[in-house]
Each structure stands twice: as structure tokens, then as C-alpha cells.
Scaffold this active site. Structure first.
Site, mmCIF file in Angstrom:
data_model
loop_
_atom_site.group_PDB
_atom_site.id
_atom_site.type_symbol
_atom_site.label_atom_id
_atom_site.label_comp_id
_atom_site.label_asym_id
_atom_site.label_seq_id
_atom_site.Cartn_x
_atom_site.Cartn_y
_atom_site.Cartn_z
ATOM 1 N N HIS A 53 0.946 -1.220 0.058
ATOM 2 C CA HIS A 53 0.123 0.220 0.077
ATOM 3 C C HIS A 53 0.870 1.129 -0.103
ATOM 4 O O HIS A 53 2.143 1.238 0.508
ATOM 5 C CB HIS A 53 -0.791 0.088 1.245
ATOM 6 C CG HIS A 53 -1.906 -1.045 1.314
ATOM 7 N ND1 HIS A 53 -2.936 -1.091 2.304
ATOM 8 C CD2 HIS A 53 -2.099 -2.140 0.726
ATOM 9 C CE1 HIS A 53 -3.907 -1.982 1.919
ATOM 10 N NE2 HIS A 53 -3.135 -2.669 0.805
ATOM 11 N N GLU A 55 1.007 3.908 1.891
ATOM 12 C CA GLU A 55 1.288 4.163 3.131
ATOM 13 C C GLU A 55 2.648 3.245 3.537
ATOM 14 O O GLU A 55 3.636 3.798 4.076
ATOM 15 C CB GLU A 55 0.643 4.089 4.346
ATOM 16 C CG GLU A 55 -0.905 4.870 3.929
ATOM 17 C CD GLU A 55 -1.885 4.178 3.464
ATOM 18 O OE1 GLU A 55 -1.822 3.805 2.188
ATOM 19 O OE2 GLU A 55 -3.058 3.987 4.059
ATOM 20 N N CYS A 83 -6.317 1.869 5.917
ATOM 21 C CA CYS A 83 -6.654 0.503 6.497
ATOM 22 C C CYS A 83 -6.118 -0.024 7.939
ATOM 23 O O CYS A 83 -5.275 0.761 8.317
ATOM 24 C CB CYS A 83 -6.390 -0.643 5.190
ATOM 25 S SG CYS A 83 -4.801 -1.027 5.164
ATOM 26 N N CYS A 86 -2.211 -0.426 7.712
ATOM 27 C CA CYS A 86 -1.530 0.831 7.600
ATOM 28 C C CYS A 86 -1.657 1.518 8.584
ATOM 29 O O CYS A 86 -0.496 2.259 9.243
ATOM 30 C CB CYS A 86 -1.848 1.455 6.340
ATOM 31 S SG CYS A 86 -1.392 0.377 4.771
#
EC number: 3.5.4.33
Length: 150
Positions: A53, A55, A83, A86
Site C-alpha cells: 500500500h 503508506e 486501512c 496501514c
């Protein structure tokens, strides 16, 4: 609406992710001096890695550059509510402030769903600022998914 500060760069990363066929989420990590330390978009499909992701990508790059698993005094800008995975990584890295654009009622882990930072097991919670350039970020996401659904 002009998106403030580093969110413009995060939005550019989200658009670049969409162009690669990735879910359009972008992130920018800013150091204590206000300079961009790392920036990235989602790369889960490209890397065949469910943890890639935006992040996580910026946290990995910045931690490697700093030689530390912690980034106190750093601020993270992301185009979508992180999410749970993260959010936990943000906590572990001791990020000072989290700025995010669009809310994610389906998969978010900050204001929705798991609400990671609200748990007593969470050792660090950043200051949180949401809704920054939300309309622009939502438009990028909606356009991406509209193009993929019949």
C-alpha cells in the site's frame, strides 16, 4: 478546490497509481524540516504484494533511509483513510501527524472499522486531520472504479 500542502503530491501519486492499474491511493511522508522524505502510490499488483500500500511503501523507504523503524516528528499525507494494516504500521513508526483526504467506510481503519488508534493496545496514536482535499481524492477513486465496472 486546490488541495493544501503536500496533499497535491499525494494526489499526483494516486493518479500515477491509477495509470499503472493500481487502486489510486497516494502517500507522502514529510520530515521534521517540512521536506518530502518519501512519496509513493499503491503497488500491490505490480509487486504481487498485498502489503504494498502507498503508506507502507513510504514508511519502508523512509525507515530504510533513516536507519530506524521509528519516524517521530514525521507527518504522513494520504489520499484515502488508511486501512487497519496501514494504521498499525503508522502507529509502530510513531508518525506524528496523519492527514488524509477521503474517508473509507468500507475498509478504513482510523475513523471506521477497526479504529486502530482508539484501542488500548495501540502504543502510539498520531494527531489526525481528515477531509483534506476529500472531494478531489474521491473523484480520482470513483473515476478509477467506474472505468472498471460495467
Amino acid at each position: 478546490m486546490q488541495s493544501p500542502g503536500h496533499m497535491d503530491t499525494a494526489l499526483a501519486e494516486a493518479r500515477a497509481a491509477a495509470a499503472r492499474g493500481e487502486v489510486p491511493v497516494g502517500a507522502v511522508l514529510v520530515g521534521p524540516d517540512g521536506r518530502v522524505v518519501a512519496q509513493a502510490g499503491n503497488r500491490t499488483r505490480e509487486r504481487s504484494d498485498p502489503t504494498a500500500h502507498a503508506e507502507i511503501e513510504v514508511l519502508r523507504a523512509a525507515c530504510a533511509a533513516a536507519g530506524s523503524e521509528r519516524l517521530p516528528d514525521h507527518d504522513l499525507y494520504v489520499t484515502l483513510e488508511p486501512c487497519p494494516m496501514c494504521a498499525a504500521a503508522i502507529s509502530f513508526a510513531r508518525i506524528r501527524r496523519l492527514y488524509y483526504a477521503a474517508a473509507d467506510p468500507k475498509s478504513g481503519g482510523v475513523a471506521h472499522g477497526a479504529r486502530v488508534f482508539a484501542h488500548p493496545q495501540c502504543h502510539h496514536a498520531p494527531e489526525i486531520y481528515d477531509g483534506i482535499a476529500a472531494e478531489e481524492a474521491e473523484a480520482v477513486l470513483k473515476a478509477f472504479f467506474a472505468a472498471r465496472r460495467p
